[in-house]
Design a protein around this motif. Sequence first.
Motif, PDB file in Angstrom:
ATOM      1  N   LYS A   3      27.967  40.307  -2.841  1.00  0.00           N
ATOM      2  CA  LYS A   3      28.320  41.205  -1.750  1.00  0.00           C
ATOM      3  C   LYS A   3      29.783  41.624  -1.821  1.00  0.00           C
ATOM      4  CE  LYS A   3      25.005  39.916   1.788  1.00  0.00           C
ATOM      5  NZ  LYS A   3      24.861  39.487   3.166  1.00  0.00           N
ATOM      6  N   GLU A   4      30.626  40.807  -2.391  1.00  0.00           N
ATOM      7  CA  GLU A   4      32.054  41.097  -2.450  1.00  0.00           C
ATOM      8  C   GLU A   4      32.400  42.072  -3.567  1.00  0.00           C
ATOM      9  OE1 GLU A   4      34.228  37.477  -2.611  1.00  0.00           O
ATOM     10  OE2 GLU A   4      33.614  36.871  -0.616  1.00  0.00           O
ATOM     11  N   ASP A   5      31.508  42.269  -4.521  1.00  0.00           N
ATOM     12  CA  ASP A   5      31.805  43.133  -5.657  1.00  0.00           C
ATOM     13  C   ASP A   5      32.103  44.567  -5.237  1.00  0.00           C
ATOM     14  OD1 ASP A   5      31.506  41.026  -7.387  1.00  0.00           O
ATOM     15  OD2 ASP A   5      29.424  41.495  -7.889  1.00  0.00           O
ATOM     16  N   GLY A   6      31.447  45.072  -4.206  1.00  0.00           N
ATOM     17  CA  GLY A   6      31.639  46.454  -3.793  1.00  0.00           C
ATOM     18  C   GLY A   6      32.708  46.646  -2.740  1.00  0.00           C
ATOM     19  N   LYS A   7      33.373  45.584  -2.308  1.00  0.00           N
ATOM     20  CA  LYS A   7      34.368  45.686  -1.238  1.00  0.00           C
ATOM     21  C   LYS A   7      35.750  45.987  -1.806  1.00  0.00           C
ATOM     22  CE  LYS A   7      32.131  42.575   2.018  1.00  0.00           C
ATOM     23  NZ  LYS A   7      32.297  41.360   2.815  1.00  0.00           N
ATOM     24  N   ASP A   8      36.480  46.801  -1.085  1.00  0.00           N
ATOM     25  CA  ASP A   8      37.871  47.080  -1.436  1.00  0.00           C
ATOM     26  C   ASP A   8      38.730  46.333  -0.421  1.00  0.00           C
ATOM     27  OD1 ASP A   8      40.384  48.020  -1.927  1.00  0.00           O
ATOM     28  OD2 ASP A   8      39.818  50.140  -1.904  1.00  0.00           O
ATOM     29  N   PHE A   9      39.182  45.144  -0.786  1.00  0.00           N
ATOM     30  CA  PHE A   9      39.902  44.287   0.151  1.00  0.00           C
ATOM     31  C   PHE A   9      41.253  44.871   0.546  1.00  0.00           C
ATOM     32  CE2 PHE A   9      36.777  41.361  -1.577  1.00  0.00           C
ATOM     33  CZ  PHE A   9      36.299  40.801  -0.411  1.00  0.00           C
ATOM     34  N   MET A  12      40.493  47.302   3.301  1.00  0.00           N
ATOM     35  CA  MET A  12      40.196  46.603   4.555  1.00  0.00           C
ATOM     36  C   MET A  12      41.475  46.041   5.172  1.00  0.00           C
ATOM     37  SD  MET A  12      36.483  44.793   3.685  1.00  0.00           S
ATOM     38  CE  MET A  12      37.188  43.233   3.610  1.00  0.00           C
ATOM     39  N   ASP A  15      43.415  48.883   6.891  1.00  0.00           N
ATOM     40  CA  ASP A  15      42.707  49.652   7.917  1.00  0.00           C
ATOM     41  C   ASP A  15      43.047  49.061   9.285  1.00  0.00           C
ATOM     42  OD1 ASP A  15      41.015  51.156   9.465  1.00  0.00           O
ATOM     43  OD2 ASP A  15      39.166  50.293   8.656  1.00  0.00           O
ATOM     44  N   CYS A  85      38.158  39.293  10.717  1.00  0.00           N
ATOM     45  CA  CYS A  85      37.819  39.438   9.304  1.00  0.00           C
ATOM     46  C   CYS A  85      36.331  39.242   9.060  1.00  0.00           C
ATOM     47  CB  CYS A  85      38.649  38.465   8.450  1.00  0.00           C
ATOM     48  SG  CYS A  85      38.280  36.742   8.734  1.00  0.00           S
TER      49      CYS A  85
END
Length: 89
Positions: A3-9, A12, A15, A85
């Motif tokens: 699930k974390e592979d597609g996140k842009d930390f 986030m 933001d 978070c």
Amino acid sequence: MAKEDGKDFNAMLNDSKDMPKIQIITDRKSIEKYGGNRMYFAPPIDYDKVMKQVPWGKLLTVGEIREYFAGLSGADYGRNFCIDCGMGE
């Protein structure tokens, strides 16, 4: 971790989600639990800035960070970072 592979930390983190802000709480249980009705919402980048200032080997709790933000903003308490978070309380 899939699930974390597609996140842009970084996205986030930067933001602000209409924060910082103070919200007036009307729920009696929450007011009694936290000792006031003014809750401060800090943007994620502010938490990051505070955590980066902690010296190596020093312990800083989430509660201390919340108290710090509440004191700066004049609120009664700060919103829990883990809720912000998405990790629960």
